[in-house]
Design a protein around this motif. Structure first.
Motif, mmCIF file in Angstrom:
data_model
loop_
_atom_site.group_PDB
_atom_site.id
_atom_site.type_symbol
_atom_site.label_atom_id
_atom_site.label_comp_id
_atom_site.label_asym_id
_atom_site.label_seq_id
_atom_site.Cartn_x
_atom_site.Cartn_y
_atom_site.Cartn_z
ATOM 1 N N VAL A 3 0.797 -1.198 0.032
ATOM 2 C CA VAL A 3 0.118 -0.058 0.004
ATOM 3 C C VAL A 3 0.873 1.104 0.081
ATOM 4 C CG1 VAL A 3 -1.954 -1.165 1.211
ATOM 5 C CG2 VAL A 3 -0.121 -0.218 2.664
ATOM 6 N N PHE A 4 0.240 2.532 -0.453
ATOM 7 C CA PHE A 4 0.949 3.529 -0.367
ATOM 8 C C PHE A 4 0.212 4.741 -0.175
ATOM 9 C CE2 PHE A 4 -0.668 3.680 -4.614
ATOM 10 C CZ PHE A 4 -0.867 4.837 -4.892
ATOM 11 N N LYS A 5 0.542 5.920 0.358
ATOM 12 C CA LYS A 5 -0.530 7.189 0.055
ATOM 13 C C LYS A 5 0.624 8.225 -0.435
ATOM 14 C CE LYS A 5 0.403 8.568 4.760
ATOM 15 N NZ LYS A 5 -0.084 8.986 6.148
ATOM 16 N N THR A 6 0.028 9.397 -0.667
ATOM 17 C CA THR A 6 0.684 10.270 -1.652
ATOM 18 C C THR A 6 1.105 11.742 -0.663
ATOM 19 O OG1 THR A 6 -1.552 11.445 -1.941
ATOM 20 C CG2 THR A 6 -0.641 10.010 -3.621
ATOM 21 N N HIS A 7 0.767 11.778 0.676
ATOM 22 C CA HIS A 7 1.268 12.853 1.428
ATOM 23 C C HIS A 7 1.348 12.327 2.816
ATOM 24 C CE1 HIS A 7 -3.228 13.088 1.123
ATOM 25 N NE2 HIS A 7 -3.108 13.739 2.468
ATOM 26 N N VAL A 8 1.938 13.130 3.516
ATOM 27 C CA VAL A 8 2.280 12.953 5.039
ATOM 28 C C VAL A 8 0.967 13.256 5.779
ATOM 29 C CG1 VAL A 8 3.667 13.550 6.853
ATOM 30 C CG2 VAL A 8 4.903 13.119 4.864
ATOM 31 N N GLY A 9 0.640 12.461 6.584
ATOM 32 C CA GLY A 9 -0.594 12.981 7.496
ATOM 33 C C GLY A 9 -1.724 12.030 7.173
ATOM 34 N N GLU A 10 -3.104 12.483 7.365
ATOM 35 C CA GLU A 10 -4.098 11.782 6.951
ATOM 36 C C GLU A 10 -4.164 11.688 5.482
ATOM 37 O OE1 GLU A 10 -5.905 14.899 10.105
ATOM 38 O OE2 GLU A 10 -4.227 14.730 8.682
ATOM 39 N N LEU A 14 -3.678 3.264 -0.587
ATOM 40 C CA LEU A 14 -4.086 2.669 -1.775
ATOM 41 C C LEU A 14 -3.152 1.490 -1.975
ATOM 42 C CD1 LEU A 14 -4.076 6.057 -3.732
ATOM 43 C CD2 LEU A 14 -6.130 4.760 -3.006
ATOM 44 N N MET A 15 -3.916 0.538 -2.762
ATOM 45 C CA MET A 15 -3.085 -0.671 -3.037
ATOM 46 C C MET A 15 -2.049 -0.330 -4.227
ATOM 47 S SD MET A 15 -4.149 -3.222 -1.191
ATOM 48 C CE MET A 15 -3.431 -4.322 -1.945
ATOM 49 N N ILE A 16 -0.780 -0.728 -4.091
ATOM 50 C CA ILE A 16 0.062 -0.744 -5.017
ATOM 51 C C ILE A 16 -0.070 -0.997 -6.525
ATOM 52 C CG2 ILE A 16 2.727 -0.559 -5.588
ATOM 53 C CD1 ILE A 16 3.158 -0.424 -2.707
ATOM 54 N N ASN A 17 -0.457 -0.291 -7.398
ATOM 55 C CA ASN A 17 -0.489 -0.895 -8.670
ATOM 56 C C ASN A 17 -0.513 0.283 -9.512
ATOM 57 O OD1 ASN A 17 -3.179 0.192 -9.394
ATOM 58 N ND2 ASN A 17 -3.963 -1.667 -7.888
ATOM 59 N N GLU A 133 -16.654 -3.098 14.827
ATOM 60 C CA GLU A 133 -16.606 -4.171 13.773
ATOM 61 C C GLU A 133 -15.539 -5.181 14.045
ATOM 62 O OE1 GLU A 133 -18.819 -4.302 10.466
ATOM 63 O OE2 GLU A 133 -19.818 -3.368 12.180
ATOM 64 N N SER A 134 -14.540 -4.651 14.695
ATOM 65 C CA SER A 134 -13.324 -5.940 14.538
ATOM 66 C C SER A 134 -13.493 -6.488 16.084
ATOM 67 C CB SER A 134 -12.007 -4.994 14.825
ATOM 68 O OG SER A 134 -11.985 -4.155 16.106
ATOM 69 N N SER A 135 -14.174 -5.972 16.919
ATOM 70 C CA SER A 135 -14.370 -6.757 18.374
ATOM 71 C C SER A 135 -15.742 -7.206 18.592
ATOM 72 C CB SER A 135 -14.127 -5.723 19.235
ATOM 73 O OG SER A 135 -15.001 -4.870 19.694
ATOM 74 N N TRP A 266 -9.387 -1.357 4.757
ATOM 75 C CA TRP A 266 -10.568 -1.073 4.922
ATOM 76 C C TRP A 266 -10.780 0.317 6.017
ATOM 77 C CZ3 TRP A 266 -13.182 -1.335 9.814
ATOM 78 C CH2 TRP A 266 -14.313 -1.108 9.770
ATOM 79 N N PHE A 267 -9.789 0.256 6.980
ATOM 80 C CA PHE A 267 -10.131 1.416 7.940
ATOM 81 C C PHE A 267 -9.718 2.747 7.191
ATOM 82 C CE2 PHE A 267 -8.370 3.662 11.728
ATOM 83 C CZ PHE A 267 -9.586 4.176 12.470
ATOM 84 N N SER A 268 -8.633 2.694 6.395
ATOM 85 C CA SER A 268 -8.417 3.855 5.807
ATOM 86 C C SER A 268 -9.461 4.492 4.847
ATOM 87 C CB SER A 268 -7.135 3.668 4.855
ATOM 88 O OG SER A 268 -6.791 4.759 3.922
ATOM 89 N N ARG A 269 -10.206 3.319 4.045
ATOM 90 C CA ARG A 269 -11.575 3.819 3.335
ATOM 91 C C ARG A 269 -12.583 4.342 4.353
ATOM 92 N NH1 ARG A 269 -15.938 0.949 1.701
ATOM 93 N NH2 ARG A 269 -15.061 -1.032 2.790
ATOM 94 N N ILE A 270 -12.804 3.664 5.348
ATOM 95 C CA ILE A 270 -13.580 4.272 6.187
ATOM 96 C C ILE A 270 -13.258 5.756 6.777
ATOM 97 C CG2 ILE A 270 -14.603 4.200 8.657
ATOM 98 C CD1 ILE A 270 -15.686 2.016 6.758
#
Length: 291
Positions: A3-10, A14-17, A133-135, A266-270
């Motif tokens: 996975v990756f993201k494009t900037h520091v912070g929130e 994204l899946m790497i492709n 959801e997790s617990s 999943w949590f990032s998407r939420i």
């Protein structure tokens, strides 16, 4: 890592492709650097906010896992993308999943810590949903306020063990036993099955949702839960992290501990859903506790 993201912070993980990288960056500088006709692709680690290089993003690149690109940390700044932070790198589960830092904390100015604080303050209802959801546990607002107050007093956002994907679990990690009496549990969860089979514990309709049952007990029966034993693993470049949820009745374990899983993507998407239906009661509580 996968996975990756494009900037520091929130930011959304994204899946790497090739498609995701193109859509997120338009393959422009500073994410793409052309050196002597050889392109290098850069992004940000979704866990520690350090710069990473994406390997095998294009099929013609040879230094890659078979048929799948991946990301790896690099030990220097990438101007315009991220500044290298060695402490954050050493504590990142992608660098060493078995490493648990016990000394020191992030500096108050650390951008990762500041971002974690903002997430907990501004999107606490999403954090609570991920915990539920997790617990399988739907906790009352008094219990949530207690946990959040301890997190504030302990400056949990500066804990190197807290990352963008495990905030819901780290909110309760290592806390004293919290009562389960009067709390609600998902009727389809392993926890509900465990509680229903225990002497002196009863599950009743919650009164507000068919999906949850309220936990009641015989008189003077003490039942509570604790969360501990954090464990991170990276398998095939995918991060998984688990915690053990223990249930105690009258101070004794009720069977073996249950495993609580995290799901970074999943949590990032939420966290980044634009059409999220806000729970204003939880949001107001978090704003009151965290300011």
């Amino acid at each position: 890592m996968d996975v990756f993201k494009t900037h520091v912070g929130e930011g959304k993980a994204l899946m790497i492709n090739e498609e995701n990288f193109y859509l997120a960056t338009r393959e422009r500088k500073p994410y793409v650097v052309d050196s002597g006709g050889v392109k290098s692709f850069y992004a940000v680690c979704p866990e520690c906010d350090n710069p990473i290089q994406l390997i095998g993003l294009l099929r013609r690149q040879q230094d890659s896992l078979p048929h799948r690109p991946y990301g790896r940390h690099i030990g220097h700044d990438v101007p315009g993308v991220a500044v290298y932070d060695e402490d954050a790198y050493l504590s990142c589960p992608f660098s060493d999943p078995g490493y648990w830092r016990t000394d020191g904390k992030r500096k108050p100015s650390n951008p990762t810590g500041q971002a974690l604080y903002r997430i907990m303050r501004d999107r606490f209802d999403r954090v609570e949903y991920a915990w539920r959801e997790s617990s399988g546990l739907l906790l009352g607002i008094k219990s949530l306020r207690r946990a959040l107050t301890v997190w504030r007093n302990d400056k949990g956002w500066l804990n190197y063990g807290s990352t963008y994907h495990n905030l819901p679990q780290m909110l309760f990690f290592g806390l004293p036993q919290e009562t389960l009496y009067g709390q609600c549990v998902s009727k389809d969860s392993p926890l509900a099955s465990r509680l229903a089979a225990a002497d002196g514990i009863f599950l009743e309709p919650s009164g507000f949702s068919d999906s949850y049952l309220r936990i009641k007990t015989s008189r003077f029966v003490d039942v509570g839960f604790v969360l501990g034993a954090r464990k991170a693993r990276v398998v095939n470049d995918r991060l998984t992290e688990t915690f053990l949820l223990g249930v105690n009745v009258e101070g004794k374990p009720l069977g073996s501990d249950l495993v609580v899983h995290t799901d970074p993507v999943w949590f990032s998407r939420i966290l980044n859903m634009p059409d999220w239906h806000e729970n204003h009661r939880l949001s107001a509580m978090a704003a009151d506790v965290l300011g």
